[in-house]
Design an enzyme around this catalytic site. Structure first.
Site, mmCIF file in Angstrom:
data_model
loop_
_atom_site.group_PDB
_atom_site.id
_atom_site.type_symbol
_atom_site.label_atom_id
_atom_site.label_comp_id
_atom_site.label_asym_id
_atom_site.label_seq_id
_atom_site.Cartn_x
_atom_site.Cartn_y
_atom_site.Cartn_z
ATOM 1 N N LYS A 35 4.483 -54.237 -105.980
ATOM 2 C CA LYS A 35 5.278 -55.244 -105.281
ATOM 3 C C LYS A 35 4.746 -56.644 -105.565
ATOM 4 O O LYS A 35 3.631 -56.823 -106.056
ATOM 5 C CB LYS A 35 5.268 -54.967 -103.774
ATOM 6 C CG LYS A 35 3.892 -54.962 -103.153
ATOM 7 C CD LYS A 35 3.965 -54.553 -101.683
ATOM 8 C CE LYS A 35 2.565 -54.543 -101.066
ATOM 9 N NZ LYS A 35 2.616 -54.212 -99.629
ATOM 10 N N ARG A 130 4.308 -51.496 -87.407
ATOM 11 C CA ARG A 130 5.073 -52.409 -88.247
ATOM 12 C C ARG A 130 6.356 -51.687 -88.646
ATOM 13 O O ARG A 130 7.366 -51.821 -87.988
ATOM 14 C CB ARG A 130 4.230 -52.845 -89.450
ATOM 15 C CG ARG A 130 4.796 -54.026 -90.212
ATOM 16 C CD ARG A 130 3.869 -54.471 -91.317
ATOM 17 N NE ARG A 130 3.588 -53.431 -92.304
ATOM 18 C CZ ARG A 130 2.823 -53.596 -93.375
ATOM 19 N NH1 ARG A 130 2.233 -54.771 -93.588
ATOM 20 N NH2 ARG A 130 2.627 -52.619 -94.230
ATOM 21 N N TYR A 255 -8.412 -87.547 -102.715
ATOM 22 C CA TYR A 255 -7.638 -87.977 -101.554
ATOM 23 C C TYR A 255 -8.492 -87.946 -100.292
ATOM 24 O O TYR A 255 -9.186 -86.965 -99.994
ATOM 25 C CB TYR A 255 -6.434 -87.052 -101.360
ATOM 26 C CG TYR A 255 -5.322 -87.281 -102.355
ATOM 27 C CD1 TYR A 255 -4.667 -88.506 -102.435
ATOM 28 C CD2 TYR A 255 -4.919 -86.262 -103.212
ATOM 29 C CE1 TYR A 255 -3.648 -88.717 -103.341
ATOM 30 C CE2 TYR A 255 -3.884 -86.452 -104.124
ATOM 31 C CZ TYR A 255 -3.255 -87.687 -104.183
ATOM 32 O OH TYR A 255 -2.249 -87.891 -105.084
ATOM 33 N N MET A 303 -2.166 -81.591 -106.458
ATOM 34 C CA MET A 303 -1.075 -80.765 -106.969
ATOM 35 C C MET A 303 -1.358 -80.250 -108.382
ATOM 36 O O MET A 303 -1.058 -79.097 -108.707
ATOM 37 C CB MET A 303 0.240 -81.540 -106.956
ATOM 38 C CG MET A 303 1.438 -80.723 -107.413
ATOM 39 S SD MET A 303 2.973 -81.680 -107.405
ATOM 40 C CE MET A 303 3.194 -81.961 -105.648
#
Length: 359
Positions: A35, A130, A255, A303
Site C-alpha cells: 500500500k 479500527r 529562517y 522547501m
C-alpha cells in the site's frame, strides 16, 4: 549529475528481506503489503521484484488496478475491502480478493448478481478497534459468508495487532487469545502477523504473514534499526551540495535564525527540502552523511534546501553527494530526529525526486 534528489531502490535488498521473512516464518505464506506506493518505493517495480511472494495486499482498489495494469497477475487483496456494491464486478473482472469488515459489505455480497465468485477475507476486531467485525458478530458473518453464492468456499480469517511494535506490551497476546478462542474449531487459513509480529511474536505467524515495512529493510520497533534484524535498507535518498558559506561564531542561519554558530565554521547547502519529502520538523543536529562522516542539520528545513554544519576545517566541494538516509545512515535515526516514524518519511516523498532501480 542529477539536479534533483535521487531515491535509489536496491531490488536485491528487497529480495533479501523477503527471504528473511521466509526464514522467520517458514511455515507461512507471504502476503506482501504494498500500500501507499509500496511505502514510497514504487508500487509496480517493487511488486515485480517481489515475484517470490505468494500474494500482494494493498489498501484501495486503484492500487490493485495499477498492479494489474503493470502486469502483476498474482493474487491481490484489498485490505480495506470494497466501498460500494458497484465495485464488485470490477473486483471479479480483475481477480481481486476482498476483506470484509462490516455489515454493509456483507449485505452487498449477499445481494450481488455476479458471473463468478470472489475470494473473501473476514476481518475480526480482536482489540485494535479500527476495522473488523465485533467478536459477537463472528458466528453470524461466518455462516452467511459460507452461504453466500457470490463468495468462494474457503474464506480466510484475519485480524490486526495494535501493539506488536511494543514487545513488552501484553496487548498482542491478549488479541491473539481473543482471535484464537473465537475461531476454535474452524479450518480456515488465518492471518495476523504484520512486520512487528513476524519479528517478535512467532506464535502469531499462522498460515499467512503480512510483512510491509520490514520488506524495505526498516525496523518496526522505535528503538531499533533494520540491520539488527538482518534486514537490508532498500532506499537510499541522496542529493548534492550546491553552496558553501563561511559563517562566523554567533551568526545565525536559515529562517528565523533557528541555528547559531558556536564557532567560525562552514555551512553547506544541500538541494533537498520538504518540497521533496524531507521532514520539515527535523531538529537541529539531525545527521546527514557526507564524505564518509555525519554532519548535523543547522537551521530550519526549507522547501528546496537544507543547511548543515560542515565544521571549520571542511574540505567538501560543490557537487559532493549527501545521503539523507540509506545504508550509510538509517532512516530510523532520521525519523527519530523529526519526531516521526519511518513510514511517514517514506510516504511523503514527492514526485520531484528521481527514482533509480538497482538490479
Amino acid at each position: 549529475m542529477s539536479r534533483r534528489p535521487v531515491a535509489q531502490i536496491n531490488l536485491q535488498a528487497l529480495q533479501h528481506n523477503l527471504a528473511r521473512v521466509r526464514q522467520l516464518a517458514p511455515q507461512s505464506q507471504v502476503l506482501a503489503v504494498l500500500k501507499a506506493n509500496a511505502y514510497g518505493h514504487g508500487l509496480v517495480r517493487v511488486a515485480q521484484a517481489l515475484s517470490d511472494a505468494d500474494a500482494f495486499a494493498v489498501a484501495r482498489i486503484d492500487e490493485a488496478l495499477a498492479l494489474r495494469t503493470g502486469g502483476i497477475v498474482k493474487p491481490i487483496v484489498l485490505l480495506e475491502g470494497f466501498y460500494e456494491a458497484a465495485e464488485l464486478p470490477l473486483l471479479l473482472a480483475n481477480n481481486l480478493q476482498t476483506v470484509v469488515h462490516n455489515e454493509l459489505q456483507l449485505q452487498a455480497l449477499e445481494q450481488a448478481a455476479l458471473d463468478g465468485q470472489l475470494k473473501v477475507w473476514l476481518k475480526i476486531d480482536s482489540g485494535m478497534h479500527r476495522l473488523g467485525i465485533e467478536p459477537a458478530q463472528f458466528d453470524d458473518f461466518y455462516r452467511r459468508l459460507w452461504q453466500c453464492s457470490a463468495v468462494l468456499p474457503g474464506i480466510r480469517l484475519m485480524s490486526h495487532f495494535c501493539c506488536a511494535d511494543e514487545p513488552g506490551s501484553d496487548r498482542t497476546l491478549q488479541q491473539l487469545a481473543v482471535f484464537t478462542d473465537l475461531i476454535a474449531g474452524k479450518a480456515e487459513q488465518r492471518s495476523l502477523a504484520n512486520s512487528a509480529a513476524i519479528l517478535a511474536f512467532p506464535q502469531s505467524h499462522a498460515e499467512w504473514v503480512r510483512p510491509g515495512l520490514m520488506l524495505h529493510g526498516i525496523s518496526p520497533f522505535i528503538d531499533q534499526i533494520g540491520t539488527a534484524h538482518h534486514l537490508q535498507p532498500v532506499m537510499r535518498l541522496s542529493s548534492r551540495l550546491i553552496a558553501l558559506r563561511k559563517v562566523r561564531a554567533g551568526e545565525r542561519v536559515g529562517y528565523g535564525g533557528h541555528w547559531q554558530a558556536a564557532c567560525d565554521t562552514t555551512v553547506g547547502v544541500i538541494a533537498v527540502g520538504y518540497g521533496d519529502g524531507y521532514p520539515r520538523h527535523a531538529f537541529n543536529g539531525t545527521p546527514v552523511w557526507l564524505n564518509g562522516r555525519e554532519v548535523p542539520l543547522a537551521g530550519r528545513v526549507s522547501m528546496d534546501m537544507i543547511t548543515v554544519d560542515l565544521g571549520p576545517n571542511a574540505q567538501d566541494k560543490l557537487g559532493d553527494e549527501a545521503v539523507l538516509w540509506g545504508p550509510e545512515l538509517a532512516i530510523e535515526r532520521v525519523a527519530a530526529c523529526a519526531a516521526t516514524i519511518p513510514y511517514e518519511l517514506l510516504c511523503n516523498i514527492t514526485p520531484r525526486v528521481d527514482y533509480q532501480y538497482l538490479l
